[in-house]
Design a protein around this motif. Structure first.
Motif, PDB file in Angstrom:
ATOM      1  N   LEU A  98       0.855  -1.185   0.000  1.00 41.46           N
ATOM      2  CA  LEU A  98       0.000   0.000   0.000  1.00 41.46           C
ATOM      3  C   LEU A  98       0.895   1.240   0.000  1.00 41.46           C
ATOM      4  CD1 LEU A  98      -2.928   1.126   0.259  1.00 41.46           C
ATOM      5  CD2 LEU A  98      -2.536   1.177   2.732  1.00 41.46           C
ATOM      6  N   CYS A  99       0.693   2.092  -0.965  1.00 42.75           N
ATOM      7  CA  CYS A  99       1.449   3.356  -1.057  1.00 42.75           C
ATOM      8  C   CYS A  99       0.454   4.509  -1.016  1.00 42.75           C
ATOM      9  CB  CYS A  99       2.272   3.399  -2.344  1.00 42.75           C
ATOM     10  SG  CYS A  99       3.511   2.112  -2.437  1.00 42.75           S
ATOM     11  N   PRO A 100      -0.039   4.828   0.163  1.00 46.40           N
ATOM     12  CA  PRO A 100      -1.108   5.822   0.262  1.00 46.40           C
ATOM     13  C   PRO A 100      -0.606   7.251   0.057  1.00 46.40           C
ATOM     14  CG  PRO A 100      -0.398   5.171   2.438  1.00 46.40           C
ATOM     15  CD  PRO A 100       0.364   4.317   1.461  1.00 46.40           C
ATOM     16  N   VAL A 106      -4.804   4.627   4.781  1.00 52.25           N
ATOM     17  CA  VAL A 106      -4.332   3.583   5.696  1.00 52.25           C
ATOM     18  C   VAL A 106      -5.449   3.217   6.666  1.00 52.25           C
ATOM     19  CG1 VAL A 106      -2.615   2.951   7.438  1.00 52.25           C
ATOM     20  CG2 VAL A 106      -1.954   4.392   5.493  1.00 52.25           C
ATOM     21  N   ARG A 107      -6.162   4.217   7.142  1.00 51.49           N
ATOM     22  CA  ARG A 107      -7.280   3.964   8.049  1.00 51.49           C
ATOM     23  C   ARG A 107      -8.330   3.094   7.378  1.00 51.49           C
ATOM     24  NH1 ARG A 107     -12.099   5.499   8.213  1.00 51.49           N
ATOM     25  NH2 ARG A 107     -11.815   7.213   6.763  1.00 51.49           N
ATOM     26  N   VAL A 108      -8.680   3.408   6.133  1.00 45.95           N
ATOM     27  CA  VAL A 108      -9.698   2.638   5.410  1.00 45.95           C
ATOM     28  C   VAL A 108      -9.230   1.194   5.218  1.00 45.95           C
ATOM     29  CG1 VAL A 108     -10.870   2.397   3.180  1.00 45.95           C
ATOM     30  CG2 VAL A 108     -10.733   4.639   4.281  1.00 45.95           C
ATOM     31  N   ALA A 109      -7.980   1.006   4.828  1.00 47.80           N
ATOM     32  CA  ALA A 109      -7.441  -0.351   4.636  1.00 47.80           C
ATOM     33  C   ALA A 109      -7.432  -1.123   5.949  1.00 47.80           C
ATOM     34  CB  ALA A 109      -6.037  -0.281   4.044  1.00 47.80           C
TER      35      ALA A 109
END
Length: 135
Positions: A98-100, A106-109
């Motif tokens: 994941l490269c937000p 990050v919270r959603v993931a």
């Protein structure tokens, strides 16, 4: 992971912040935790992260003894830390590669991972049962 002594409730409690974790951010998190668990005694189980055992943290913890107790795990014993298995799974699935662009991604993931793992009650108490721990 947070548990009530009688197993009537459990929850994942976490905070996401920009930048590196340090003593100041942990103190801020614990202060918020106090509000969340208003009036209850809290026992925190910590690994050996330097921010957990810094002089500033030790001094702050000494002023919080009416509600907060910190228990440190032995060095190099991740199998004793109940949250390690959860985060290990999360890092290898929802957060892998994941490269937000924003912390919110990050919270959603992470929330998605929590949903896929199942109810926090089942996961938290399954760990307690597996480790033969009683509160």
């Amino acid at each position: 992971m947070a548990y009530r002594h009688d197993r009537s409730r459990s929850a994942f409690v976490f905070s996401m912040t920009d930048g590196a974790e340090g003593t100041d951010k942990f103190i801020e998190f614990l202060t918020e935790l106090r509000t969340h668990f208003a009036g209850e005694i809290v026992i925190v189980i910590w690994d050996g992260l330097m921010a957990h055992r810094s002089r500033a943290m030790t001094a702050w913890l000494a002023t919080q003894r009416d509600w907060l107790h910190a228990e440190r795990l032995p060095a190099f014993a991740p199998e004793l830390n109940p949250i390690e298995q959860f985060w290990g799974n999360m890092k290898s699935t929802e957060l892998a590669n994941l490269c937000p662009d924003a912390l919110d991604e990050v919270r959603v993931a992470t929330e998605s991972g929590l949903t896929l793992i199942g109810s926090s009650y089942d996961l938290c108490h399954s760990f307690l049962d597996h480790a033969r721990l009683s509160l």
